[in-house]
Design a protein around this motif. Structure first.
Motif, short mmCIF file in Angstrom:
data_model
loop_
_atom_site.label_atom_id
_atom_site.label_comp_id
_atom_site.label_asym_id
_atom_site.label_seq_id
_atom_site.Cartn_x
_atom_site.Cartn_y
_atom_site.Cartn_z
N VAL A 196 -6.16 7.33 1.07
CA VAL A 196 -7.53 6.99 0.69
C VAL A 196 -8.18 6.15 1.79
CG1 VAL A 196 -8.95 5.64 -0.92
CG2 VAL A 196 -7.12 7.11 -1.79
N LEU A 197 -7.46 5.15 2.28
CA LEU A 197 -7.99 4.30 3.35
C LEU A 197 -8.27 5.09 4.62
CD1 LEU A 197 -5.76 1.12 2.87
CD2 LEU A 197 -8.23 1.28 2.50
N LYS A 225 -6.93 16.66 -0.11
CA LYS A 225 -7.80 15.86 0.74
C LYS A 225 -8.66 14.89 -0.06
CE LYS A 225 -11.02 16.84 4.50
NZ LYS A 225 -11.70 17.95 5.19
N TRP A 226 -8.71 13.62 0.40
CA TRP A 226 -9.59 12.63 -0.21
C TRP A 226 -10.97 12.70 0.42
CZ3 TRP A 226 -8.80 9.87 -4.51
CH2 TRP A 226 -7.48 9.75 -4.97
N PRO A 241 -7.21 0.26 -2.19
CA PRO A 241 -7.91 1.01 -3.24
C PRO A 241 -7.15 1.08 -4.55
CG PRO A 241 -6.91 2.51 -1.66
CD PRO A 241 -6.72 1.13 -1.10
N LYS A 242 -7.90 1.24 -5.63
CA LYS A 242 -7.32 1.48 -6.95
C LYS A 242 -7.37 2.99 -7.18
CE LYS A 242 -8.86 -2.95 -8.83
NZ LYS A 242 -9.71 -3.62 -9.86
N VAL A 286 0.85 -1.19 0.00
CA VAL A 286 0.00 0.00 0.00
C VAL A 286 0.89 1.24 0.00
CG1 VAL A 286 -1.76 1.30 1.24
CG2 VAL A 286 -1.85 -1.20 1.21
N ASP A 287 0.79 2.04 -1.07
CA ASP A 287 1.63 3.23 -1.15
C ASP A 287 0.99 4.38 -0.37
OD1 ASP A 287 0.64 4.04 -4.58
OD2 ASP A 287 -0.39 4.42 -2.69
N PRO A 288 1.69 5.50 -0.20
CA PRO A 288 1.17 6.62 0.60
C PRO A 288 -0.19 7.13 0.12
CG PRO A 288 3.50 6.89 0.22
CD PRO A 288 3.08 5.73 -0.63
N GLU A 289 -0.42 7.16 -1.19
CA GLU A 289 -1.70 7.64 -1.70
C GLU A 289 -2.82 6.69 -1.34
OE1 GLU A 289 -2.99 10.67 -2.31
OE2 GLU A 289 -1.57 10.92 -3.95
#
Length: 200
Positions: free
Chosen positions: A71-72, A187-188, A133-134, A64-67
């Motif tokens: 998201v999570l 912000k997500w 997430p994608k 899982v990358d930072p982006e």
């Protein structure tokens, strides 16, 4: 006549006759780290169950990358705020607007209004099992994730009597949910939550 949950983001609401009106819940909690049922199709969660009160990036996988972690985190925070809102049948003071767009929030507000009119609130917490997430780029980055929502420990009660509100025995207690998010600035935000008519 009963209906399967029409969404997830907030809470997955299960509709039953207006006299027993209800909105039953979707959110995540460490209260019960139970996995999804082996019965029926799987949502293929990639992580153990988490609660809305736990940071989505608290125990990220190495893939899982930072982006994805961001998201999570946004998704989990949205669930936490939803859980708080259902606990008092109001979104006031919950921070829902900080993580959830008005489009997604509208469905939650409908449930909360129904609960207020019926004198109902929710106790306990749901458990979420979001997948990695994608994430796609563009002018407005977007993300999609699949979740297995477990509402076994999220209970609808009558606020005055503190008694459990009877719900259809055929309702989905664990179900597949999909979430759409968009990155607004840094912000997500959760833009859509959809409960599938599918167990997990």
């Amino acid at each position: 006549m009963t209906r399967a949950p029409r969404r997830p983001a907030a809470l997955t609401a299960v509709r039953i006759p207006k006299r027993l009106t209800t909105a039953v819940l979707l959110a995540g909690s460490l209260v019960a780290l139970t996995g999804c049922s082996d019965n029926g199709p799987k949502a293929s969660p990639s992580r153990p169950g988490t609660s809305p009160s736990a940071s989505a990036s608290a125990s990220p996988r190495s893939t899982v990358d930072p982006e994805q972690a961001a998201v999570l985190a946004a998704y989990t925070q949205s669930w936490q705020a939803q859980t708080e809102a259902y606990a008092k049948a109001s979104s006031a003071g919950t921070g829902l607007r900080k993580t959830t767009t008005l489009q997604a929030l509208g469905l939650v507000e409908q449930d909360l209004e129904t609960m207020r009119k019926a004198g109902q609130v929710a106790t306990g917490k749901p458990v979420i099992h979001p997948s990695a997430p994608k994430v796609t780029g563009g002018d407005i980055p977007k993300a999609t994730l699949t979740d297995c929502v477990d509402t076994s420990h999220w209970t609808l009660i009558d606020k005055a009597t503190k008694k459990k509100v009877p719900l259809p025995s055929t309702r989905l207690i664990r179900y597949v949910s999909t979430a759409q998010l968009q990155k607004w600035g840094t912000k997500w935000m959760v833009t859509e939550l959809t409960a599938q008519k599918q167990t997990c």
